[in-house]
Design an enzyme around this catalytic site. Structure first.
Site, PDB file in Angstrom:
ATOM      1  N   LYS A  15      -2.556  -5.168 -16.659  1.00  0.00           N
ATOM      2  CA  LYS A  15      -1.468  -4.344 -17.201  1.00  0.00           C
ATOM      3  C   LYS A  15      -0.164  -5.119 -17.309  1.00  0.00           C
ATOM      4  O   LYS A  15       0.527  -5.051 -18.307  1.00  0.00           O
ATOM      5  CB  LYS A  15      -1.167  -3.137 -16.296  1.00  0.00           C
ATOM      6  N   ARG A  90       1.247   7.116 -11.270  1.00  0.00           N
ATOM      7  CA  ARG A  90       0.051   6.765 -10.501  1.00  0.00           C
ATOM      8  C   ARG A  90      -0.589   7.988  -9.872  1.00  0.00           C
ATOM      9  O   ARG A  90      -1.639   7.862  -9.243  1.00  0.00           O
ATOM     10  CB  ARG A  90       0.450   5.816  -9.378  1.00  0.00           C
ATOM     11  N   ARG A 127      -5.925 -14.171  -7.671  1.00  0.00           N
ATOM     12  CA  ARG A 127      -4.570 -14.119  -8.234  1.00  0.00           C
ATOM     13  C   ARG A 127      -3.559 -14.874  -7.377  1.00  0.00           C
ATOM     14  O   ARG A 127      -3.535 -14.747  -6.156  1.00  0.00           O
ATOM     15  CB  ARG A 127      -4.141 -12.651  -8.367  1.00  0.00           C
ATOM     16  N   ARG A 170      -0.038 -12.771  -3.194  1.00  0.00           N
ATOM     17  CA  ARG A 170       0.762 -11.593  -2.880  1.00  0.00           C
ATOM     18  C   ARG A 170       0.265 -11.015  -1.567  1.00  0.00           C
ATOM     19  O   ARG A 170      -0.933 -11.033  -1.308  1.00  0.00           O
ATOM     20  CB  ARG A 170       0.577 -10.563  -3.997  1.00  0.00           C
ATOM     21  N   ARG A 181      -6.518  -0.661  -2.052  1.00  0.00           N
ATOM     22  CA  ARG A 181      -5.796  -0.338  -3.293  1.00  0.00           C
ATOM     23  C   ARG A 181      -6.745   0.195  -4.354  1.00  0.00           C
ATOM     24  O   ARG A 181      -6.405   1.092  -5.116  1.00  0.00           O
ATOM     25  CB  ARG A 181      -5.066  -1.580  -3.814  1.00  0.00           C
TER      26      ARG A 181
HETATM   27  P1  ADP Z   1      -1.048  -3.357  -8.627  1.00  0.00           P
HETATM   28  O1  ADP Z   1      -1.403  -4.800  -8.764  1.00  0.00           O
HETATM   29  O2  ADP Z   1      -1.753  -2.684  -7.480  1.00  0.00           O
HETATM   30  O3  ADP Z   1      -1.134  -2.606  -9.923  1.00  0.00           O
HETATM   31  P2  ADP Z   1       1.851  -2.955  -8.498  1.00  0.00           P
HETATM   32  O4  ADP Z   1       2.620  -4.203  -8.552  1.00  0.00           O
HETATM   33  O5  ADP Z   1       1.876  -2.041  -9.677  1.00  0.00           O
HETATM   34  O6  ADP Z   1       0.393  -3.370  -8.085  1.00  0.00           O
HETATM   35  O7  ADP Z   1       2.301  -2.070  -7.217  1.00  0.00           O
HETATM   36  C1  ADP Z   1       2.301  -2.613  -5.915  1.00  0.00           C
HETATM   37  C2  ADP Z   1       2.511  -1.503  -4.883  1.00  0.00           C
HETATM   38  O8  ADP Z   1       3.750  -0.816  -5.117  1.00  0.00           O
HETATM   39  C3  ADP Z   1       1.456  -0.395  -4.903  1.00  0.00           C
HETATM   40  O9  ADP Z   1       0.290  -0.729  -4.177  1.00  0.00           O
HETATM   41  C4  ADP Z   1       2.243   0.759  -4.251  1.00  0.00           C
HETATM   42  O10 ADP Z   1       2.336   0.615  -2.856  1.00  0.00           O
HETATM   43  C5  ADP Z   1       3.628   0.580  -4.830  1.00  0.00           C
HETATM   44  N1  ADP Z   1       3.825   1.361  -6.081  1.00  0.00           N
HETATM   45  C6  ADP Z   1       4.066   0.850  -7.334  1.00  0.00           C
HETATM   46  N2  ADP Z   1       4.164   1.833  -8.243  1.00  0.00           N
HETATM   47  C7  ADP Z   1       3.988   3.000  -7.567  1.00  0.00           C
HETATM   48  C8  ADP Z   1       3.943   4.378  -7.953  1.00  0.00           C
HETATM   49  N3  ADP Z   1       4.098   4.750  -9.224  1.00  0.00           N
HETATM   50  N4  ADP Z   1       3.731   5.308  -6.985  1.00  0.00           N
HETATM   51  C9  ADP Z   1       3.571   4.965  -5.706  1.00  0.00           C
HETATM   52  N5  ADP Z   1       3.575   3.684  -5.273  1.00  0.00           N
HETATM   53  C10 ADP Z   1       3.784   2.707  -6.183  1.00  0.00           C
END
Ligand code: ADP
Length: 237
Positions: A15, A90, A127, A170, A181
């Site tokens: 994404k 989400r 990653r 990360r 996750r």
């Molecule tokens: P991913 O690689 O899991 O898509 P992101 O960079 O989008 O990771 O998000 C990392 C973390 O930030 C998530 O695991 C969550 O803890 C938090 N987070 C991000 N966006 C949201 C959201 N919309 N609602 C709740 N938590 C979020």
């Protein structure tokens, strides 16, 4: 017409990479809630301190907190011409709140990037991100996990090809947290597919394809959604 785009997909679906491409292509801001939260953590703000442990454990930040962050961001003038949202909504509660925020702002184009779980495990385990500039790289086995911005392709050395900074994993890309996750995605985010599926501006895209093919499919879905909406506006006028 503004492009108000939401990208939904499991962690590792690509994404962020695709959202960065669309940002350049359509000249609209990319709003990544994960990046915003990680910046808050790095800056040590009140929000950052509150969410650090939650992110590290792979759980979701509360709907209330993240909705407030997005509401504030969407009120800024640079998103008047559209935006690409990556990582939000989400949960169904977040999706409802987003509909509420976007009333009177044109249609929401929703794309879901679908990738099987085994492939996601592989991509996330490989990653690496640049500690200095934040660019993302896939592993030698995962060239399809293209990087952020211009830094695409597999890791070739321990250094970032964009800025030479050190590549690190990360915190939440450890095997145990990845599994959590993915579980969170299945339980809380996957239901969004049913929430949005009935809308004419919804599309499902195969994220297992090469990055350029995914971009092509995204473009096709976006153009179709926008054409559909302008056709409706003409019919209404
Ligand atoms: P991913 O690689 O899991 O898509 P992101 O960079 O989008 O990771 O998000 C990392 C973390 O930030 C998530 O695991 C969550 O803890 C938090 N987070 C991000 N966006 C949201 C959201 N919309 N609602 C709740 N938590 C979020």
């Amino acid at each position: 017409m503004p492009l108000n785009l939401v990208m939904i997909g499991p962690p590792g679906a690509g994404k962020g990479t695709q959202a960065a491409r669309l940002r350049r292509q359509y000249g609209i801001p990319k709003i990544s809630t994960g990046d915003m939260l990680r910046e808050a953590v790095a800056a040590g703000t009140t929000l950052g301190q509150a969410v650090k442990g939650i992110i590290g454990a792979g759980r979701l930040v509360s709907d209330e907190a993240i909705i407030a962050v997005v509401r504030e961001r969407l009120a800024k003038p640079d998103v008047a011409g559209g935006f690409v949202l990556d990582g939000f909504p989400r949960t169904v509660a977040q999706a409802r709140a987003l509909d509420e925020m976007l009333k009177e702002r044109g249609p929401l184009v929703v794309v879901v990037v679908d990738v099987p779980e085994l492939e996601l495990m592989k991509r996330l385990t490989w990653r690496r991100v640049c500690q200095d500039c934040g660019a993302t790289f896939g592993g030698v086995d995962t060239p399809e996990l293209a990087g952020d911005a211009n830094a695409e392709g597999p890791v070739e050395s321990g250094r970032c090809r964009k800025c030479g900074g050190p590549l690190v994993q990360r915190d939440d890309d450890s095997a145990a947290v990845i599994r959590d996750r993915l579980k969170v995605f299945t339980n809380q985010t996957a239901p969004l597919v049913d929430f949005y599926r009935g809308r004419p501006t919804f599309s499902l895209i195969n994220g297992l394809q090469a990055p350029d093919q995914v971009t092509a499919d995204l473009n096709r879905a976006i153009e179709a959604a926008l054409a559909l909406d302008s056709g409706r506006n003409r019919a209404r006028a």
